[in-house]
Motif scaffolding. Structure first.
Motif, short mmCIF file in Angstrom:
data_model
loop_
_atom_site.label_atom_id
_atom_site.label_comp_id
_atom_site.label_asym_id
_atom_site.label_seq_id
_atom_site.Cartn_x
_atom_site.Cartn_y
_atom_site.Cartn_z
N GLN A 119 0.83 -1.21 0.00
CA GLN A 119 0.00 0.00 0.00
C GLN A 119 0.86 1.26 0.00
O GLN A 119 0.57 2.24 -0.69
CB GLN A 119 -0.94 0.00 1.21
CG GLN A 119 -2.02 -1.07 1.18
CD GLN A 119 -2.99 -0.91 0.03
OE1 GLN A 119 -3.38 0.20 -0.32
NE2 GLN A 119 -3.39 -2.02 -0.58
N SER A 165 1.13 4.26 -2.73
CA SER A 165 0.96 5.66 -2.34
C SER A 165 2.11 6.52 -2.87
O SER A 165 1.90 7.62 -3.39
CB SER A 165 0.86 5.78 -0.82
OG SER A 165 0.72 7.13 -0.43
N TYR A 224 -4.63 6.83 -4.53
CA TYR A 224 -4.24 7.73 -3.44
C TYR A 224 -3.93 9.12 -4.00
O TYR A 224 -3.29 9.25 -5.05
CB TYR A 224 -3.00 7.19 -2.73
CG TYR A 224 -3.23 5.94 -1.92
CD1 TYR A 224 -4.06 5.96 -0.81
CD2 TYR A 224 -2.61 4.74 -2.27
CE1 TYR A 224 -4.27 4.80 -0.06
CE2 TYR A 224 -2.80 3.58 -1.52
CZ TYR A 224 -3.64 3.62 -0.42
OH TYR A 224 -3.84 2.49 0.32
N ASN A 275 0.12 8.27 2.16
CA ASN A 275 -1.25 8.67 2.46
C ASN A 275 -1.72 7.95 3.73
O ASN A 275 -1.47 6.75 3.89
CB ASN A 275 -2.14 8.32 1.28
CG ASN A 275 -3.53 8.89 1.38
OD1 ASN A 275 -4.30 8.53 2.26
ND2 ASN A 275 -3.88 9.78 0.46
N LYS A 276 -2.41 8.64 4.61
CA LYS A 276 -2.84 8.02 5.87
C LYS A 276 -3.81 6.86 5.65
O LYS A 276 -3.97 6.00 6.54
CB LYS A 276 -3.45 9.06 6.80
CG LYS A 276 -4.76 9.66 6.32
CD LYS A 276 -5.26 10.68 7.35
CE LYS A 276 -6.60 11.28 6.94
NZ LYS A 276 -7.09 12.27 7.93
N GLN A 277 -4.45 6.81 4.49
CA GLN A 277 -5.39 5.72 4.22
C GLN A 277 -4.70 4.37 4.02
O GLN A 277 -5.36 3.33 4.05
CB GLN A 277 -6.23 6.05 2.97
CG GLN A 277 -7.18 7.22 3.15
CD GLN A 277 -8.17 6.98 4.28
OE1 GLN A 277 -8.71 5.89 4.41
NE2 GLN A 277 -8.40 8.00 5.08
N TYR A 284 -2.94 2.78 6.04
CA TYR A 284 -3.01 1.97 7.26
C TYR A 284 -4.34 1.23 7.36
O TYR A 284 -4.38 0.03 7.65
CB TYR A 284 -2.77 2.86 8.49
CG TYR A 284 -1.45 3.61 8.41
CD1 TYR A 284 -0.25 2.91 8.39
CD2 TYR A 284 -1.42 5.00 8.33
CE1 TYR A 284 0.96 3.58 8.30
CE2 TYR A 284 -0.21 5.67 8.24
CZ TYR A 284 0.97 4.96 8.22
OH TYR A 284 2.18 5.63 8.12
N ALA A 285 -5.43 1.93 7.09
CA ALA A 285 -6.74 1.28 7.11
C ALA A 285 -6.82 0.21 6.03
O ALA A 285 -7.37 -0.88 6.24
CB ALA A 285 -7.85 2.32 6.91
N ASN A 286 -6.24 0.50 4.85
CA ASN A 286 -6.29 -0.46 3.75
C ASN A 286 -5.41 -1.68 4.00
O ASN A 286 -5.56 -2.70 3.32
CB ASN A 286 -5.90 0.23 2.44
CG ASN A 286 -6.94 1.25 2.00
OD1 ASN A 286 -8.11 1.15 2.36
ND2 ASN A 286 -6.52 2.23 1.23
N THR A 306 -5.73 3.11 12.22
CA THR A 306 -5.15 4.30 11.59
C THR A 306 -4.58 5.27 12.61
O THR A 306 -3.46 5.79 12.43
CB THR A 306 -6.20 5.01 10.72
OG1 THR A 306 -6.64 4.12 9.70
CG2 THR A 306 -5.61 6.26 10.08
#
Length: 311
Positions: free
Chosen positions: A85, A89, A148, A252-254, A256-258, A263
């Motif tokens: 991920q 990004s 992203y 991108n901070k997303q 971590y969730a992905n 997060t």
């Protein structure tokens, strides 16, 4: 009475001709290099083989959480997914800045002599950047990542930067973005833990971007020649701000969730991760040496480089 003879400034003209030959010889060498050593990602990269999730997307040591307590708690599968991920990004951030780069270079050569080697090199560089952006986009999709993007305010700052940046600020910012990517991608392309198609992408980018960085360094030096203190201070500040937003937008901070992580905890540990900060500083040592030699490491600029952990 002796007549007054106005002698031409032959020394000044000779110097100008020498400088002109030097900058055009660089462009000709780069064109020759591109003719011999260039890649077509559509055929060079293995797009057909399904993604093997036993591989990382990037060298683990470059992961924003490597060396943290959270990293130690993660399963091997989670670590690999996070690196995939994060690699996607970084690729997406690369696309964003390559689009800015292309517009700045096109604006710079607008209405100039198309028979000039520098004009033709600029178009060659843009063509390579177009291929890189497509390659990064396909690579991110194959890694199973979404599109992203930097935060909205960063996108709008980028829109302003590509419109108003000129001369040495444009080329020095190009150099910053490419230098940071170059060091990490050299590690990734040699790392057998990284999925093979990503290693190929990184190899292509490293080889072709070496030409772009050479041109950016030369243009930055040339355009700063004779620049006064005020202009140098302003341009140094502009480059530092652009560098800060480029580097801080890479992960991108997303991601971590992905990757199935918490997060908030991941962000907190990433911000405090001294290992990752050290990796960024070491990757930028050569870049900072160049900026210092160009007298672009002013006190205000240094504040932004330190905040981005580039120095």
């Amino acid at each position: 009475m002796a007549s007054s003879i106005v002698r031409p400034d032959t020394e000044g003209r000779d110097k100008e001709r020498d400088e002109d030959r030097d900058e055009h010889s660089v462009a000709r060498r780069l064109l020759a290099s591109a003719a011999v050593l260039a890649y077509d990602p559509a055929t060079e990269v293995d797009w057909d083989t399904p993604l093997d999730k036993d591989f990382h997307g990037a060298s683990p040591e470059w992961c924003s959480l490597y060396g943290t307590a959270y990293w130690d708690e993660m399963t091997d599968a989670q670590r690999k997914e996070l690196t995939r991920q994060e690699a996607a990004s970084v690729a997406s951030t690369g696309i964003w800045f390559e689009m800015i780069l292309q517009q700045m270079v096109l604006r710079d050569i607008y209405a100039k002599d198309p028979t000039d080697a520098k004009f033709q090199w600029a178009l060659t560089e843009i063509a390579e950047e177009c291929r890189h952006s497509i390659m990064f986009a396909r690579g991110a999709a194959k890694l199973g990542a979404p599109a992203y993007k930097p935060p909205r305010y960063v996108l709008e700052l980028g829109r302003a930067f590509k419109t108003i940046a000129f001369g040495e600020a444009a080329y020095a910012a190009i150099l910053v973005a490419e230098e940071v990517l170059d060091v990490m991608q050299r590690d990734w392309m040699r790392d057998e833990r990284v999925v093979p198609f990503v290693r190929t992408i990184n190899n292509i980018h490293v080889v072709e971007e070496s030409r772009h960085m050479k041109f950016a360094r030369d243009e930055t030096r040339r355009r700063l020649a004779g620049a006064g203190r005020v202009r140098r201070q302003i341009q140094a500040f502009v480059v530092a701000i652009a560098s800060y937003f480029i580097v801080t937008s890479m992960v991108n901070k997303q991601v971590y969730a992905n990757a199935g992580l918490d997060t908030e905890r991941a962000l907190a540990e990433a911000r405090a991760n001294q290992h990752h900060k050290s990796m960024m500083r070491s990757s930028c040592s050569g870049l900072m040496d160049f900026l210092a030699s160009a007298r672009l490491l002013t006190r205000p600029a240094l504040m932004f480089y330190k905040r981005a952990h580039l120095i």
